[in-house]
Every structure is written in C-alpha cells, then in structure tokens.
Write a protein that holds these residues in place. Structure first.
Motif, PDB file in Angstrom:
ATOM      1  N   ALA A   1       0.183   7.227   4.866  1.00 47.93           N
ATOM      2  CA  ALA A   1       0.830   6.719   4.689  1.00 47.93           C
ATOM      3  C   ALA A   1       0.801   6.604   6.520  1.00 47.93           C
ATOM      4  N   ARG A   2       0.336   7.173   6.696  1.00 47.71           N
ATOM      5  CA  ARG A   2       0.080   6.879   8.595  1.00 47.71           C
ATOM      6  C   ARG A   2      -0.871   6.053   8.354  1.00 47.71           C
ATOM      7  N   THR A   3      -2.678   6.640   8.368  1.00 49.20           N
ATOM      8  CA  THR A   3      -3.191   6.191   8.086  1.00 49.20           C
ATOM      9  C   THR A   3      -3.358   4.117   8.081  1.00 49.20           C
ATOM     10  N   LYS A   4      -2.393   4.346   6.711  1.00 48.72           N
ATOM     11  CA  LYS A   4      -2.532   2.351   6.338  1.00 48.72           C
ATOM     12  C   LYS A   4      -1.034   2.306   7.340  1.00 48.72           C
ATOM     13  N   ALA A   5      -0.526   3.138   7.994  1.00 50.62           N
ATOM     14  CA  ALA A   5       0.038   2.124   8.007  1.00 50.62           C
ATOM     15  C   ALA A   5      -0.352   1.855   9.732  1.00 50.62           C
ATOM     16  N   GLU A   6      -1.054   2.447  10.603  1.00 45.67           N
ATOM     17  CA  GLU A   6      -2.103   2.548  11.382  1.00 45.67           C
ATOM     18  C   GLU A   6      -3.400   1.000  11.659  1.00 45.67           C
ATOM     19  N   ASP A   7      -3.491   0.911  10.251  1.00 52.84           N
ATOM     20  CA  ASP A   7      -3.754   0.088   9.823  1.00 52.84           C
ATOM     21  C   ASP A   7      -3.694  -1.547   9.914  1.00 52.84           C
ATOM     22  N   GLY A   8      -2.249  -0.618   9.457  1.00 55.29           N
ATOM     23  CA  GLY A   8      -1.418  -1.637   9.586  1.00 55.29           C
ATOM     24  C   GLY A   8      -1.128  -2.964  10.840  1.00 55.29           C
ATOM     25  N   ARG A   9      -0.768  -2.009  11.466  1.00 61.73           N
ATOM     26  CA  ARG A   9      -0.982  -2.095  13.251  1.00 61.73           C
ATOM     27  C   ARG A   9      -2.036  -2.734  13.625  1.00 61.73           C
TER      28      ARG A   9
ATOM     29  N   GLU B   1       0.709  -1.281   0.115  1.00 67.43           N
ATOM     30  CA  GLU B   1       0.190   0.203   0.634  1.00 67.43           C
ATOM     31  C   GLU B   1       0.663   1.181  -0.158  1.00 67.43           C
ATOM     32  N   PHE B   2       2.253   0.973   0.233  1.00 65.88           N
ATOM     33  CA  PHE B   2       2.426   2.500   0.890  1.00 65.88           C
ATOM     34  C   PHE B   2       3.919   2.482  -1.062  1.00 65.88           C
ATOM     35  N   THR B   3       3.860   1.400  -1.619  1.00 64.53           N
ATOM     36  CA  THR B   3       4.780   1.522  -3.078  1.00 64.53           C
ATOM     37  C   THR B   3       3.101   2.105  -3.473  1.00 64.53           C
ATOM     38  N   ALA B   4       1.724   2.522  -3.290  1.00 65.59           N
ATOM     39  CA  ALA B   4       0.972   3.282  -4.671  1.00 65.59           C
ATOM     40  C   ALA B   4       0.902   4.667  -3.974  1.00 65.59           C
ATOM     41  N   ILE B   5       1.681   4.935  -2.559  1.00 64.78           N
ATOM     42  CA  ILE B   5       1.491   6.351  -2.598  1.00 64.78           C
ATOM     43  C   ILE B   5       2.678   6.710  -3.099  1.00 64.78           C
ATOM     44  N   ARG B   6       1.680   8.231  -3.698  1.00 63.81           N
ATOM     45  CA  ARG B   6       2.749   9.026  -5.226  1.00 63.81           C
ATOM     46  C   ARG B   6       3.940   9.904  -4.319  1.00 63.81           C
ATOM     47  N   THR B   7       4.656   9.583  -4.891  1.00 63.83           N
ATOM     48  CA  THR B   7       6.592  10.101  -4.443  1.00 63.83           C
ATOM     49  C   THR B   7       7.033  10.821  -5.848  1.00 63.83           C
ATOM     50  N   GLY B   8       7.990  11.490  -6.093  1.00 59.80           N
ATOM     51  CA  GLY B   8       8.185  12.491  -6.589  1.00 59.80           C
ATOM     52  C   GLY B   8       8.367  11.987  -8.032  1.00 59.80           C
TER      53      GLY B   8
END
Length: 188
Positions: free
Chosen positions: A120-128, A26-33
């Motif tokens: 990203a923090r929301t997805k991390a919390e979902d994982g936790r 899910e993190f990889t789907a979040i856009r960076t530069g």
C-alpha cells in the motif's frame, strides 16, 4: 489570472484527481480480512488464447467473509480459471467441485499484513510521484508563458504558488487514503 494559467492549473488538477482515484482503486485491490470483488479485478484468465478479465468469464459470490464461489459461465474455462486463481498474488488454492471453484482466503498472518502495508505504501508513493509529475509539467508550462512574455513574472509566481497548494492538497488526499488502508490492514 490569465486564461492560459487557469487552463494549466485546471489541467493539472484534473490529472491529479485522476491519480488519486487510481491510487484509491489500487488500494481496494489489496486484500484485507474480508473477500471483495475488487481483489479479483486484476486477475486475467487465458481464454481461447486471449487474456480475459475474470469478472467477464465468471460470477463471484461471497457466502462468507473469507469464502468466494467462482462460477465460470463457460465450463470449458474451468481449468484455466482455476490456474489463474492459483497463480494470482492472492495466495489461494481453489477447490474444484466440477461446477464451481471454492476459494477460501487464508487468514492474514502478521507478516502478510506487514507485506500488504508495504505494498500500500508503495502504491501511495507511486501516486505521489505521479502528482509531482503533473506539477512539474504544469510548472514548465507556466515558466514557458513567463519566458515567452505572455504573462508577467508576478502572475507566473502566483500561478506557481497556486500549483504548489494544489499539489499539497492532492498529496494529502493520497496520504489520508493510505492511512485508512493501513488501519484497515492492521485491524485483526
């Protein structure tokens, strides 16, 4: 440790491992530069009445860091592909030249970067939460074994202690992945 508690812990470990993998995906789907194929994984196109993943309908090429060329295999799917890209959460407006769609990703503003960090923090919390859910299920199974008299209380306590250590390890993995993603998003 009995076979029962070992299998409960092994099952919990495999579920937690899967959760960490899903969170990283899910993190990889979040856009960076930079543009990446992972950004386009969640996009589906309405193709002959069925939602079809974009990567099954078109090829993606990345000639520049923020440019993507989308070439539908079937030219009749061009307008549906264009609509799906426009309506996606990427915030893009594709340019149609007849054969291909040119997608130029806008530079990330400071506000957009903050939004992506929050996501990203929301997805991390979902994982936790999922990891803690696996821990809860395993703990219930261990408590049931103790209650039914299949294992002793000492062994049950030992298994719960091992379960806590396992949980802590996997939550740390999610936190490390989040820290990497935040650093990636905050780098201009």
């Amino acid at each position: 440790m009995s076979d029962d508690t070992a299998s409960i812990l092994k099952d919990a470990q495999s579920k937690m491992t899967k959760t960490v993998e899903v969170t990283k995906d899910e993190f990889t789907a979040i856009r960076t530069g930079r543009a990446s194929a992972a950004m386009f994984q969640g996009i589906t196109v309405e193709y002959y009445g069925a939602p079809t993943p974009l990567n099954q309908l078109a090829s993606l090429q990345f000639p520049e860091a923020r440019t993507v060329i989308v070439t539908p295999y079937d030219k009749t799917a061009m307008s549906a592909t264009e609509t799906a890209l426009r309506e996606s959460d990427l915030g893009v407006n594709p340019t149609n030249n007849g054969d291909t769609l040119r997608v130029v990703l806008p530079a990330l503003t400071e506000e957009r970067r903050r939004d992506y960090v929050k996501l990203a923090r929301t997805k991390a919390e979902d994982g936790r939460i999922a990891i803690r859910g696996s821990r809860g299920n395993a703990k219930k199974a261990i408590e049931k074994l103790v209650k039914d008299g299949e294992i002793g209380e000492d062994e049950g306590a030992r298994a719960e202690k091992d379960l806590e250590a396992l949980t802590k390890k996997f939550i740390e993995q999610v936190d490390e992945a989040l820290a990497l993603k935040e650093t990636e998003l905050e780098t201009v």
